[in-house]
Design a protein around this motif. Structure first.
Motif, PDB file in Angstrom:
ATOM      1  N   VAL A   5       0.962  -1.327   0.012  1.00 52.01           N
ATOM      2  CA  VAL A   5      -0.024   0.018  -0.044  1.00 52.01           C
ATOM      3  C   VAL A   5       0.910   1.300   0.066  1.00 52.01           C
ATOM      4  CG1 VAL A   5      -1.537   1.324   1.505  1.00 52.01           C
ATOM      5  CG2 VAL A   5      -2.019  -1.118   1.146  1.00 52.01           C
ATOM      6  N   ARG A   6       0.524   2.189  -1.013  1.00 55.29           N
ATOM      7  CA  ARG A   6       1.272   3.505  -0.979  1.00 55.29           C
ATOM      8  C   ARG A   6       0.463   4.468  -1.199  1.00 55.29           C
ATOM      9  NH1 ARG A   6       1.208   4.896  -6.210  1.00 55.29           N
ATOM     10  NH2 ARG A   6       1.156   3.137  -7.718  1.00 55.29           N
ATOM     11  N   ASP A   7       0.883   5.975  -1.248  1.00 53.31           N
ATOM     12  CA  ASP A   7       0.120   7.005  -1.309  1.00 53.31           C
ATOM     13  C   ASP A   7      -0.107   7.061  -3.009  1.00 53.31           C
ATOM     14  OD1 ASP A   7      -0.192   8.270   1.144  1.00 53.31           O
ATOM     15  OD2 ASP A   7       1.888   8.818   0.861  1.00 53.31           O
ATOM     16  N   PHE A   8      -1.212   7.640  -3.127  1.00 60.10           N
ATOM     17  CA  PHE A   8      -1.864   7.876  -4.511  1.00 60.10           C
ATOM     18  C   PHE A   8      -0.883   8.672  -5.341  1.00 60.10           C
ATOM     19  CE2 PHE A   8      -3.987  10.947  -7.414  1.00 60.10           C
ATOM     20  CZ  PHE A   8      -4.583   9.997  -8.161  1.00 60.10           C
ATOM     21  N   ARG A   9      -0.664   8.482  -6.611  1.00 57.26           N
ATOM     22  CA  ARG A   9       0.299   9.241  -7.600  1.00 57.26           C
ATOM     23  C   ARG A   9      -0.397   9.838  -8.660  1.00 57.26           C
ATOM     24  NH1 ARG A   9       4.813   4.699  -7.810  1.00 57.26           N
ATOM     25  NH2 ARG A   9       5.466   4.835  -5.529  1.00 57.26           N
ATOM     26  N   THR A  10      -0.231  10.978  -9.106  1.00 58.47           N
ATOM     27  CA  THR A  10      -1.025  11.546 -10.371  1.00 58.47           C
ATOM     28  C   THR A  10      -1.118  10.316 -11.420  1.00 58.47           C
ATOM     29  OG1 THR A  10      -0.223  13.801  -9.683  1.00 58.47           O
ATOM     30  CG2 THR A  10      -1.127  13.096 -11.908  1.00 58.47           C
ATOM     31  N   GLN A  11      -0.239   9.609 -11.715  1.00 60.95           N
ATOM     32  CA  GLN A  11      -0.269   8.578 -12.751  1.00 60.95           C
ATOM     33  C   GLN A  11      -1.303   7.434 -12.319  1.00 60.95           C
ATOM     34  OE1 GLN A  11       2.436   9.633 -11.140  1.00 60.95           O
ATOM     35  NE2 GLN A  11       4.102   7.903 -11.077  1.00 60.95           N
ATOM     36  N   ASP A  12      -1.618   7.391 -11.080  1.00 61.38           N
ATOM     37  CA  ASP A  12      -2.653   6.358 -10.864  1.00 61.38           C
ATOM     38  C   ASP A  12      -3.955   6.662 -11.024  1.00 61.38           C
ATOM     39  OD1 ASP A  12      -0.572   4.805  -9.525  1.00 61.38           O
ATOM     40  OD2 ASP A  12      -0.766   5.937  -7.845  1.00 61.38           O
ATOM     41  N   ALA A  13      -4.333   8.072 -11.528  1.00 57.85           N
ATOM     42  CA  ALA A  13      -5.649   8.523 -11.685  1.00 57.85           C
ATOM     43  C   ALA A  13      -6.639   7.629 -12.534  1.00 57.85           C
ATOM     44  CB  ALA A  13      -5.851   9.882 -12.129  1.00 57.85           C
ATOM     45  N   GLY A  14      -6.259   7.177 -13.691  1.00 54.28           N
ATOM     46  CA  GLY A  14      -6.803   6.241 -14.441  1.00 54.28           C
ATOM     47  C   GLY A  14      -7.353   4.941 -13.793  1.00 54.28           C
TER      48      GLY A  14
END
Length: 306
Positions: A5-14
């Motif tokens: 588990v990690r923090d959300f990144r911009t590239q994860d949006a999709g």
């Protein structure tokens, strides 16, 4: 194969939006809306989206934060969803534990989580110390083929407008939204007082359709409204329909929603979605008259910390 588990990144949006769609196909999500929600969250909300990853693939998500606009401090929320093809591998448990630890760090004392009303999901929450509370329904309408009540002329003294008519000064809609939200059935009390936050989080949200938002106006002031969102395709949803206290009992909310639905159909939208607390019988009755059918139910679960 290891799940982390990690923090959300911009590239994860999709991937984030896709998993949310698989879990809740009756809510509207796009990568742009996910990014907007993260970028424009109020600092007091301590929003921290999380993802579960397995061998480089995002397989689960968690939305977590503090209910900053409630007069009762320490109320946190976490909503966890895992890709249907990757369940049973520990992603949901790891996301939940990580979210709970974070919320405790930011002074949460009570946690709220919406759980789809299915045996496995409810058992998952109960094993972790959550107790079931109120429920809410998701509703769907076949907008392309289902019959709608005929459009009617507004009664004397009432005018129908759209959200775009308030583009230069939406503050009257903010006041109406705040009043109706305060009367919504909920385990959490909200006090909508931050106009600038409302502009960022609601009025300028990328899914909000000011054109399809309908407003019933009396004496130059908004008296009822139905706020619409769209996903850029053929899906349309109403996220709030309500009437100012002084004008209730006149059918103005139904008038506004019917107007919005007819205009959405004319614009080519084929599916309409909405949601209601299971105890909100007046609004459920209105939606039934429009032809909506319940397609899923969520149950809010609550856990006390400490």
């Amino acid at each position: 194969m290891t799940v982390i588990v990690r923090d959300f990144r911009t590239q994860d949006a999709g991937a984030f939006a896709h998993i949310r769609h698989l879990a809740l196909p009756f809510l509207l999500h796009t990568p742009e809306s996910i990014l907007h929600d993260v970028a424009h969250a109020h600092p007091d909300a301590h929003v921290r989206p999380l993802v579960a990853e397995e061998d480089g693939e995002v397989i689960g998500t968690a939305q977590t934060g503090i209910v900053y606009d409630s007069p009762e401090p320490g109320q946190g929320y976490l909503n966890v969803y895992v890709h249907p093809e990757h369940r049973g591998r520990g992603a949901g448990s790891l996301l939940t534990r990580t979210a709970e630890e974070y919320l405790a760090e930011v002074s949460a004392t009570k946690l709220f989580a919406w759980v789809l009303d299915e045996p496995a999901n409810r058992a998952f929450a109960e094993r972790r110390g959550y107790r079931a509370s109120r429920s809410a329904h998701f509703l769907r309408l076949d907008l392309a083929n289902g019959p709608l009540p005929p459009r009617r002329e507004p009664p004397a003294g009432v005018e129908l407008r759209t959200g775009t008519d308030f583009a230069e000064d939406p503050r009257p809609l903010f006041a109406l939204d705040a009043e109706t939200l305060a009367d919504e059935p909920s385990d959490i009390t909200h006090e909508f007082t931050d106009y600038e936050a409302w502009l960022r989080e609601t009025w300028h949200h990328p899914l909000l359709s000011q054109e399809l938002t309908s407003v019933a106006v009396v004496d130059g002031r908004p008296a009822a409204f139905s706020a619409a969102r769209t996903d850029g395709g053929t899906r349309y949803g109403t996220v709030m329909t309500g009437t100012a206290r002084a004008h209730r009992g006149r059918g103005l909310a139904q008038l506004a929603k019917n107007d919005s639905l007819h205009r959405a159909r004319a614009a080519g939208f084929t599916e309409a979605f909405t949601g209601n607390d299971s105890g909100n019988e007046p609004m459920l009755a209105i939606n039934k008259r429009f032809g909506y059918e319940i397609c899923a139910t969520e149950v809010q679960h609550v856990r006390e910390l400490g």
